[in-house]
Every structure is written in C-alpha cells, then in structure tokens.
Design a protein around this motif. Structure first.
Motif, short mmCIF file in Angstrom:
data_model
loop_
_atom_site.label_atom_id
_atom_site.label_comp_id
_atom_site.label_asym_id
_atom_site.label_seq_id
_atom_site.Cartn_x
_atom_site.Cartn_y
_atom_site.Cartn_z
N GLY A 66 0.97 -1.39 0.19
CA GLY A 66 -0.06 0.04 -0.03
C GLY A 66 0.99 1.17 0.05
O GLY A 66 2.12 1.15 0.02
N ALA A 67 0.13 2.39 0.01
CA ALA A 67 0.67 3.72 0.15
C ALA A 67 0.04 4.71 0.35
O ALA A 67 -1.23 4.45 0.04
N SER A 68 0.53 5.60 1.32
CA SER A 68 -0.43 6.84 1.61
C SER A 68 0.58 8.11 1.80
O SER A 68 1.79 8.15 1.95
N TYR A 69 -0.05 9.24 1.61
CA TYR A 69 0.52 10.38 1.93
C TYR A 69 -0.31 11.48 2.47
O TYR A 69 -1.62 11.68 2.06
N PHE A 70 0.16 11.94 3.56
CA PHE A 70 -0.85 12.90 4.28
C PHE A 70 0.07 14.18 4.54
O PHE A 70 1.27 13.98 4.97
N ALA A 71 -0.49 15.31 4.21
CA ALA A 71 0.11 16.63 4.49
C ALA A 71 -0.86 17.63 5.27
O ALA A 71 -1.68 17.53 5.19
N LEU A 72 -0.24 18.31 6.17
CA LEU A 72 -0.68 19.43 7.04
C LEU A 72 0.39 20.44 7.40
O LEU A 72 1.31 20.12 8.25
N ASP A 73 -0.12 21.67 7.11
CA ASP A 73 0.98 22.78 7.47
C ASP A 73 2.05 22.57 7.15
O ASP A 73 3.31 22.31 8.10
N HIS A 74 2.71 22.06 5.91
CA HIS A 74 4.35 22.01 5.47
C HIS A 74 4.74 20.67 6.02
O HIS A 74 5.97 20.58 6.03
N LEU A 104 8.16 4.44 6.64
CA LEU A 104 7.55 5.76 7.15
C LEU A 104 8.58 6.83 6.80
O LEU A 104 9.64 6.58 7.23
N THR A 105 8.30 8.02 6.38
CA THR A 105 9.27 9.10 6.13
C THR A 105 8.30 10.41 6.54
O THR A 105 7.14 10.39 6.20
N ILE A 106 8.95 11.27 7.44
CA ILE A 106 8.16 12.47 7.77
C ILE A 106 9.13 13.48 7.53
O ILE A 106 10.13 13.53 7.72
N LYS A 107 8.48 14.44 6.82
CA LYS A 107 9.26 15.54 6.44
C LYS A 107 8.55 16.93 7.03
O LYS A 107 7.43 17.01 7.06
N ASN A 108 9.57 17.74 7.82
CA ASN A 108 9.06 18.90 8.48
C ASN A 108 9.73 20.02 7.95
O ASN A 108 10.82 19.95 7.54
N GLU A 109 8.85 21.03 7.75
CA GLU A 109 9.29 22.34 7.45
C GLU A 109 8.70 23.38 8.24
O GLU A 109 7.35 23.66 8.21
N ARG A 110 9.33 23.84 9.20
CA ARG A 110 9.08 25.11 10.12
C ARG A 110 9.63 26.22 9.99
O ARG A 110 11.06 26.13 9.98
N SER A 111 8.95 27.33 9.95
CA SER A 111 9.77 28.51 10.04
C SER A 111 10.06 28.93 11.74
O SER A 111 9.38 28.66 12.30
N ARG A 112 11.15 29.52 11.66
CA ARG A 112 11.64 30.02 12.91
C ARG A 112 10.77 31.19 13.25
O ARG A 112 9.83 31.36 12.71
N HIS A 113 11.38 31.92 14.29
CA HIS A 113 10.62 33.20 14.90
C HIS A 113 10.42 34.07 13.55
O HIS A 113 11.52 34.27 12.64
N PRO A 114 9.39 34.81 13.43
CA PRO A 114 9.26 35.83 12.24
C PRO A 114 10.26 36.89 12.24
O PRO A 114 10.45 37.61 11.06
N GLU A 122 14.38 37.11 4.15
CA GLU A 122 13.44 35.95 4.03
C GLU A 122 13.47 35.32 5.37
O GLU A 122 14.53 35.12 5.92
N VAL A 123 12.28 34.74 5.84
CA VAL A 123 12.25 33.98 7.12
C VAL A 123 13.07 32.66 6.91
O VAL A 123 12.83 32.14 5.96
N LEU A 124 13.86 32.24 8.01
CA LEU A 124 14.51 31.17 7.99
C LEU A 124 13.55 29.99 8.23
O LEU A 124 12.66 30.12 8.96
N VAL A 125 13.94 29.16 7.65
CA VAL A 125 13.01 28.06 7.46
C VAL A 125 13.87 26.74 8.13
O VAL A 125 14.93 26.56 7.60
N TYR A 126 13.45 25.92 9.09
CA TYR A 126 13.97 24.81 9.49
C TYR A 126 13.30 23.54 8.68
O TYR A 126 12.08 23.60 8.48
N SER A 127 14.08 22.83 7.95
CA SER A 127 13.62 21.65 7.16
C SER A 127 14.41 20.45 7.74
O SER A 127 15.54 20.36 8.15
N GLY A 128 13.46 19.29 8.02
CA GLY A 128 13.94 18.03 8.49
C GLY A 128 13.30 16.90 7.90
O GLY A 128 12.22 17.19 7.49
N LYS A 129 14.07 15.79 7.83
CA LYS A 129 13.31 14.61 7.48
C LYS A 129 13.80 13.40 8.46
O LYS A 129 15.06 13.36 8.40
#
Length: 178
Positions: A66-74, A104-114, A122-129
């Motif tokens: 099977g396969a699935s992809y779920f995304a929410l807020d980056h 399972l693969t989880i990808k996170n993209e979060r901006s730091r403090h505005p 440009e706002v610095l962005v944290y990206s992790g996998k």
C-alpha cells in the motif's frame, strides 16, 4: 443388521463425497485480488492497497502492498505498508492474520521566529526529514465475495517501533475484489 449398517454408512459417505465436489466447483479459476482504501491500520492514517492471494484461491497465504501520503501545514507523512497475510475461512467470510512492515518518512518544514531573517530578508526555515520502519500485525475479519464485488475488512493492527507498542490500533477497509 450388519448389511443395514453398511448400506447406511456407504450412503453417508457418498453424500459427503458429492458435497466435496460441489465445494471444489466453487474454487475460483484465478487467484483472489483486491484494491481497497484502509482507514488507520498499517498505513497509520489512511492508505490505498493492493492485496492478492499467492495461489489460485480466495483463502490461504497472500500479501499486500500500500501507499499513503498525508500533509498538513508544511509537514508530510509518507507510508508504504507491506504485509504477508493468511485468510482462514470460506464462502466470503474470513479471519485474517498478518505481519509486516511499514516504511515511514516524515518531512517537517517549520519557520523560526518571524523576526529571524537571513541576508535576503526571508524568514529562516527549518527543514527536517526522518525515516523509520514500523512493525505491524493484523487480526481481523474480512468479507469479500467469491468471484468479484464489494470487499470489507475490520480489525486491529498492532504497531511496534523503537521500544514502543500500540496494541489496539484499529483498521477498517472498503474496496473491490476482482
């Protein structure tokens, strides 16, 4: 007395023999295959799956992918469940036992403090996998027709990973057997 007993016994044996031939004629000429959508289960949130029997039967040993992809807020979660399963039963009603793994693969993209900007304003962005493999089991009921049509599954898919165990992770599936 012995003659009556032997006649009754042979008549009974012929009755069971005819019934066995009738059941054999219901065996499919091709292996059972199905596509289904699963909520929760080994896909964790939801997944689309293909299931097949390894023999030309509706029961017995088989597998699914099977396969699935779920995304929410980056954030995104990709799951790929792979299972070996065994169906016990007949006439479209089965008890399903299975074991497998979910990649399972989880990808996170979060901006730091505005207020944190780089030199281009440009706002610095944290990206992790992160990646992991989860083990899972399957215990449940499966209703699927002998030839083709609507298929239904429900039960529990316990999940275990890095010292954690979730014993009562439910699953429910709807699909089509062909």
């Amino acid at each position: 007395m012995k003659l009556k007993f032997l006649l009754a016994l042979s008549g009974l044996l012929f009755t069971f023999g005819g019934h066995a031939q009738e059941i054999d004629s219901l065996e499919p000429q091709k292996r059972g295959q199905a596509f289904y959508f699963e909520g929760l289960g080994s896909g964790l949130i939801m997944s689309f799956n293909y299931d097949t029997r390894f023999n030309k039967r509706n029961d017995g040993i088989g597998g699914r992918i099977g396969a699935s992809y779920f995304a929410l807020d980056h954030d995104g979660i990709l799951t790929l469940p792979v299972n070996i399963n065994y169906l016990l039963g007949n006439n479209g009603h089965y008890f399903e036992l299975g074991a497998g793994a979910t990649f399972l693969t989880i990808k996170n993209e979060r901006s730091r403090h505005p207020d944190d900007y780089d030199e281009t304003n440009e706002v610095l962005v944290y990206s992790g996998k992160s990646q992991n493999v989860l083990g899972n089991l399957t215990f449940g009921y499966r209703r699927q027709p002998i030839t083709s049509g609507f298929s239904f599954r429900a039960g529990f898919s316990p999940v275990f990973f890095t010292g954690n165990f979730i014993p009562y992770w439910p699953h429910v599936s709807f699909g089509y057997k062909f």
